[in-house]
Write an enzyme that holds these catalytic residues in place. Sequence first.
Site, short mmCIF file in Angstrom:
data_model
loop_
_atom_site.label_atom_id
_atom_site.label_comp_id
_atom_site.label_asym_id
_atom_site.label_seq_id
_atom_site.Cartn_x
_atom_site.Cartn_y
_atom_site.Cartn_z
N ARG A 52 39.89 12.18 3.26
CA ARG A 52 38.64 11.58 3.78
C ARG A 52 38.94 10.26 4.49
NH1 ARG A 52 35.07 13.58 -1.40
NH2 ARG A 52 35.52 15.76 -0.98
N GLU A 59 31.92 22.16 -14.97
CA GLU A 59 31.64 22.33 -13.53
C GLU A 59 32.26 23.62 -12.98
OE1 GLU A 59 33.26 19.33 -10.88
OE2 GLU A 59 31.97 19.96 -9.25
N LYS A 62 27.41 21.15 -14.62
CA LYS A 62 27.42 20.67 -13.24
C LYS A 62 27.66 21.86 -12.32
CE LYS A 62 29.86 17.47 -10.17
NZ LYS A 62 30.31 16.09 -10.03
N SER A 65 27.36 18.41 -4.89
CA SER A 65 26.73 18.59 -3.56
C SER A 65 27.47 19.63 -2.74
CB SER A 65 26.62 17.26 -2.81
OG SER A 65 27.86 16.64 -2.60
N GLY A 66 28.77 19.77 -2.91
CA GLY A 66 29.51 20.91 -2.37
C GLY A 66 29.68 20.99 -0.86
N GLY A 67 29.34 19.91 -0.14
CA GLY A 67 29.48 19.95 1.31
C GLY A 67 28.15 20.00 2.05
N ARG A 91 30.33 13.68 -2.26
CA ARG A 91 30.17 13.53 -0.80
C ARG A 91 28.76 13.16 -0.37
NH1 ARG A 91 33.04 19.12 0.47
NH2 ARG A 91 32.51 19.35 -1.73
#
Length: 349
Positions: free
Chosen positions: A33, A177, A219, A261-263, A294
């Site tokens: 990132r 998760e 999660k 959030s996964g993208g 993210r």
Amino acid sequence: MTAQTLTDTARALVAGDKGLLAMDESNATCNKRFAVLGIPQTEAARRDWRELIVTAPGLGDSISGAILFDETIRQKTNAGQPFAKALEAVGIIPGIKVDMGAKPLAGHPGETVTEGLDGLRERLAEYAGMGARFAKWRGVIAIDKGLPSRACIEVNAHALARYAALCQEAGIVPIIEPEVLMDGDHTLARCAEVTEEVLQQTFVQLRAQGVLLEGMLLKPNMVLPGQKAAVQDTVAAVAEATVNCLLRTVPAAVPGVAFLSGGQSAQLASARLNEMNLKFKARMPWALTFSFSRAVQQPALDAWKGDAANVAVAQQALVLRTRANQAARRGDYKQDKQDQQDKQDQQDK
Ligand code: 13P
């Protein structure tokens, strides 16, 4: 360590209208990132970024717990305070990612199993000594032609349950998760089917291994169409599919569900969480909140760009998102209005 301590910590993490902040990216992910924004990929830069997050003014008003990475829990603020202590000082419970990453699953191309169980008992004891009161382990499930395999779902569920049992033995609340990825062109219905199967298997394993449901948090991913799917469903459809899937699979004894959030974009993640709480709160036996990385960090990282002159602006961008998601937890998030109002509040401070 008593069951009561685990239950108290799990409840504290999902109390009120707060959520969790995932800041536990591995060095490789954090560097990736940073690279996009031309930020140096060094330990010092990663520390600077985590310091910016932990010291963001007002963060503790909307965040109940923060998940750290191994490198970060060993680092200190510029003032010489370990990050875990700095979080505690503003009322945020420190947590730690303890898995060692998703590795290729033998005999199953395109699938992974998360490793890190060997030596976990000893590592948990060390992290508890550093102040960690909860932990996180991520299993990864991909959807594709013929995927996921039964084997992939079972090994990841099994590992999650073994990890959870070890955490509870150490007095640490496990966050479970199991992430069904949004990569691909699958439909919302396909994601719903896979997520339901994954969660069902996960709770079968948790039960088999004697994990205290009251002393853990889930999660999961939201139920979403693949990122490349031709049809991108409405916020209302995503909210309904996600809540239905959770109602079918997550026992009422679990205190809370905190989404990854996964993208998804920051705004969509907030809007979808908001819709679920707005429409379905009365039907849900657990708290429904966020544990985004993210969707909370990216706008702040874009503002920071590795430049000390941008720290204050980046901190405002971060808290803007944590407050937006806090509003979404109450079913109060109005996308544009909320973002504008929060910006104004931040400027007035
Ligand atoms: P995202 O919100 O970016 O998916 O990250 C959540 C997380 O903790 C991944 O393990």
